[in-house]
Design a protein around this motif. Structure first.
Motif, PDB file in Angstrom:
ATOM      1  N   LYS A 258       2.241   1.712  -3.440  1.00 42.84           N
ATOM      2  CA  LYS A 258       1.225   2.230  -4.364  1.00 42.84           C
ATOM      3  C   LYS A 258       1.078   3.737  -4.210  1.00 42.84           C
TER       4      LYS A 258
ATOM      5  N   ASP B  12      -2.279  -7.039  -3.512  1.00 43.00           N
ATOM      6  CA  ASP B  12      -2.699  -5.795  -4.157  1.00 43.00           C
ATOM      7  C   ASP B  12      -4.082  -5.405  -3.678  1.00 43.00           C
TER       8      ASP B  12
ATOM      9  N   ASN C 239       0.820  -1.207   0.000  1.00 45.39           N
ATOM     10  CA  ASN C 239       0.000   0.000   0.000  1.00 45.39           C
ATOM     11  C   ASN C 239       0.857   1.261   0.000  1.00 45.39           C
TER      12      ASN C 239
ATOM     13  N   ARG D  57       3.935   5.108  -6.130  1.00 38.47           N
ATOM     14  CA  ARG D  57       3.652   5.037  -7.569  1.00 38.47           C
ATOM     15  C   ARG D  57       2.716   6.164  -8.011  1.00 38.47           C
TER      16      ARG D  57
END
Length: 245
Positions: free
Chosen positions: A74, A242, A71, A77
Motif C-alpha cells: 500500500k 487490508d 501494508n 501504491r
C-alpha cells in the motif's frame, strides 16, 4: 481431512491389535509386542494432532505475514499514484521512486468558477453585455510529497524490502503502458511470491496455499498489486488483509 480419517482408523486398528495381543499372544511375547503397539499408537496420535494443529498455525502465521506485506504494498501504491499525478507515468524501479519521494512536490491549487464578458455574443446582441462561464485554477503553493504521504516517517526508503524475508528479498516492480482505444495508459505491477513470505512453513501447506482459488484468500502463488495487463491499482488480496498501516 482424509489424512485425519486414515490416522484415526489406524489408531483404532492398533488398539484392536493390542486387544488381540493381550488375548491370543503367549505371555512371554506380550510385553514386547504391546510396547511396540503403544509406541505406534502414540506416533499415530501425534500425527493426528499435527495434521489438525499444523494448518491452524500455518493459517495464523500466513495472516500475520500477509498483513505486513500488504501494508508495504500500500505504501508502494501511494508512492506510485503520486508519481503518476506529478509525472504522468509510473516509476519502473524503486531507486527512481524513492528519489521522487525525496524531492518532488504536489502543486496545491484552488478551482474558482466565474464568468467573463463574451465579446462575440455581446456584438451579436447589439451591445447587450453577455457573459460566459469560466473556471480559474489558482496555484496556492507547493507541498512535499514525502511529508504529505508519509508524515515524517522514512519507511518509504525500505518499502521495496519484503518484510521478514529470509535473504532480504525485494518486491518485483514493473511499469509500462497498455493501449486502450488508441490511447497509451500507464500501468504498474508490484509483486512477491508466497514462497518468499512463507519460506519456513510446511512445504505441503505452502503448495496448497499456492493453489488457492477463493474470494477469501490470495489467489495464485504471489501477492500482487496492480497489473501489466489491465488498468488497475488494486491488490489481489481480500479485505481480511487490508488493514490500516
Amino acid at each position: 481431512m482424509t489424512i485425519i480419517i486414515i490416522v484415526v482408523l489406524a489408531i483404532l486398528l492398533t488398539f484392536g491389535l493390542v486387544k488381540l495381543v493381550d488375548k491370543f499372544i503367549p505371555s512371554k511375547f506380550k510385553p514386547v509386542l504391546t510396547g511396540v503397539l503403544w509406541i505406534l499408537i502414540a506416533y499415530l496420535g501425534y500425527q493426528t494432532f499435527h495434521s489438525v494443529y499444523a494448518p491452524i498455525q500455518f493459517n495464523k502465521e500466513r495472516e500475520k505475514r500477509y498483513k505486513v506485506v500488504v501494508n508495504s504494498l500500500k505504501d508502494i501504491r501511494d508512492a506510485q499514484l503520486a508519481h503518476k499525478q506529478v509525472t504522468g507515468k509510473f516509476a519502473g524501479n524503486f531507486d527512481a521512486l524513492v528519489k521522487f519521494i525525496d524531492t518532488a512536490q504536489f502543486t496545491l491549487t484552488q478551482r474558482r468558477d466565474t464568468s467573463v464578458l463574451d465579446v462575440e455574443m455581446t456584438k451579436r446582441f447589439g451591445g447587450v453585455e453577455t457573459f460566459k462561464p469560466m473556471v480559474i485554477i489558482d496555484t496556492l503553493g507547493f507541498a512535499s510529497i514525502k511529508d504529505s504521504l508519509f508524515k515524517g516517517s522514512d519507511r518509504y526508503k525500505t518499502m521495496m524490502n519484503v518484510p521478514g524475508a529470509k535473504s532480504g528479498e525485494k518486491f518485483q516492480l514493473k511499469s509500462g503502458y497498455i493501449e486502450q482505444n488508441n490511447i497509451h495508459i500507464p500501468v504498474f505491477e508490484a509483486s512477491v511470491k508466497k514462497a518468499v513470505i512463507l519460506y519456513d512453513q510446511d512445504p505441503d501447506l505452502l503448495i496448497q496455499e499456492n493453489q488457492v482459488v477463493s474470494v477469501e484468500g490470495v489467489n495464485g502463488d504471489a501477492i500482487t498489486l496492480g497489473s501489466m495487463e489491465e488498468v488497475t491499482t488494486k491488490g489481489n488480496w481480500p479485505l481480511l488483509y487490508d488493514t490500516e498501516k
